[in-house]
Write an enzyme that holds these catalytic residues in place. Structure first.
Site, PDB file in Angstrom:
ATOM      1  N   ASP A 179      -6.968   5.006  -0.342  1.00  0.00           N
ATOM      2  CA  ASP A 179      -8.085   5.963   0.181  1.00  0.00           C
ATOM      3  C   ASP A 179      -7.383   7.422   0.736  1.00  0.00           C
ATOM      4  OD1 ASP A 179     -10.752   4.861   0.449  1.00  0.00           O
ATOM      5  OD2 ASP A 179      -9.894   3.294   1.325  1.00  0.00           O
ATOM      6  N   SER A 180      -6.011   7.075   1.453  1.00  0.00           N
ATOM      7  CA  SER A 180      -5.742   8.543   1.685  1.00  0.00           C
ATOM      8  C   SER A 180      -5.292   9.600   0.885  1.00  0.00           C
ATOM      9  CB  SER A 180      -4.644   7.982   2.786  1.00  0.00           C
ATOM     10  OG  SER A 180      -4.906   7.358   3.801  1.00  0.00           O
TER      11      SER A 180
END
Length: 406
Positions: A179-180
């Site tokens: 996600d990051s």
């Protein structure tokens, strides 16, 4: 150069001042991308369901009932509520979209279209809009409509397959890695689309699949397999490309990480640990050769480090101009002098919790720095203000509440 991340240090507006972003996304790539834009001056409006707030508000530890993760993820955002499945909520969003530059959403493909809020409707009210769609698998293909999270991307991409010890199971990261990475890629994609709009005057759709950016940062694995049939395997902390490269225990029970990606650094390390004889071995002249003899190198480096304290190891490596770092947990990070010098962890005054410390904005700009103007706001705290700015009257707001759209 001594950089700054404090907006007060420069009279110039932040670089994204005037950019308007609607953040409709949740957990975690889309919202984090919006946070990054807000950190550098974009006006970000977080749109949440009236009854189902962004789940990050309840993720992880809380203090006095206030979710701490949200304080980070929701910073520099005004928080409003809209039920987009209601006619009034749809109409309100279209009114906001008419003056926005960017919308970031992560609903399953087809959800916005079901609400008559797809690209056709949004671009009709604002042809310059950048609609940024962040999903696990993208907008098309056999997996597009499956539910998905970053964990699945970490598994599918090959990351988990190469992470962990050779004789242990594949290992997933204990945080939102995919996600990051996707958030960074999404912020880049938005800026790229905005640059194109500067030339063409027209908006467009950004399709970001979380499974793709993590595959990119894994490097040339597909190329290796395509050309050589080579499949990278789990090697623990070791590398197939260089050695010594590992974590090592010190005499006082600490841990340090050593890297020798450069030949000169590898030679310095072996001289430091008292094994200059290994430098003369034919296999020592290449990273792959050293990696093939990692047991020998690890034994030499590990033995020397095990007889010294963390402080002594760090000092000796620094004097030898060899690469080393302590293995730190968050307690160490909070007091690390390099992070302190960079102001990597900064203090933000929060109306709910008082002074709180969190990661600063991502990078320093010498003339137009970003800043943290406020931490995550309470659910719906800015609904009336934002919608009034969009032209809705008190009667309009009352009607939306009666409809269940707020």
């Amino acid at each position: 150069m001594t950089g700054t991340r404090t907006a007060a240090a420069s009279p110039a507006p932040a670089p994204l001042h005037g950019l308007r972003v609607l953040d409709l996304a949740t957990l975690f790539a889309g919202p984090l991308a919006a946070t990054m834009l807000g950190d550098f001056g974009a006006e970000v409006v977080k749109v949440e369901h009236p009854d189902r707030p962004d789940p990050s508000r309840g993720h992880g530890p809380a203090k006095d009932g206030v979710g701490l993760w949200w304080k980070l993820l929701g910073r520099n955002k005004r928080a409003i509520t809209l039920n987009l499945s209601r006619p009034g909520g749809r109409a309100a969003l279209l009114r906001l979209a008419a003056t926005a530059d960017v919308i970031i959403e992560n609903f399953r493909p087809g959800t916005l279209e079901k609400w008559d809020l797809g690209w056709e409707e949004l671009s009709a009210v604002n042809p310059r809009l950048i609609l940024t769609r962040v999903t696990a698998f993208g907008q098309f293909g056999p997996y597009a409509h499956r539910p998905g999270f970053g964990t699945l991307a970490e598994a599918m991409s090959g990351f988990a397959a190469i992470t962990g010890e050779p004789d242990a199971p594949p290992t997933l990261p204990p945080f939102g890695l995919a996600d990051s990475i996707a958030a960074l890629a999404t912020a880049y994609a938005v800026m790229t689309a905005l640059a194109a709009r500067d030339r063409t005057g027209e908006g467009q759709v950004v399709d970001m699949a979380i499974i793709e950016p993590i595959l990119t940062v894994l490097g040339p694995q597909p190329l290796w397999y395509d050309q050589l049939g080579y499949v990278q395997e789990r090697t623990g902390n070791r590398s197939a490309n260089n050695a010594p490269r590992n974590t090592y225990r010190t005499a006082d029970g600490g841990w340090v990480a050593v890297s020798t990606s450069a030949q000169s650094v590898a030679e310095r390390v072996m001289r430091l640990v008292g094994r200059p004889d290994l430098i003369d071995e034919p296999w020592f002249t290449t990273g792959a050769g050293r990696a093939a003899h990692a047991d020998v190198l690890d034994e030499a480096v590990g033995r020397w480090i095990a007889s010294n304290t963390v402080i002594d190891v760090l000092a000796a490596f620094e004097k030898a101009e060899a690469a080393v770092a302590p293995v730190q947990d968050v307690r160490d990070v909070m007091t690390d002098p390099q992070y302190q010098a960079l102001d990597t962890l900064t203090t933000v005054d929060d109306p709910e919790l008082g002074p709180i410390r969190m990661q600063n904005v991502l990078f320093r700009l010498s003339s137009t720095p970003g800043s943290i103007r406020w931490a995550g706001r309470p659910h719906g705290a800015d609904t009336e203000t934002v919608l009034a700015e969009a032209g809705l009257t008190p009667a309009d707001l009352a009607s939306l509440r009666a409809e269940g759209a707020l």
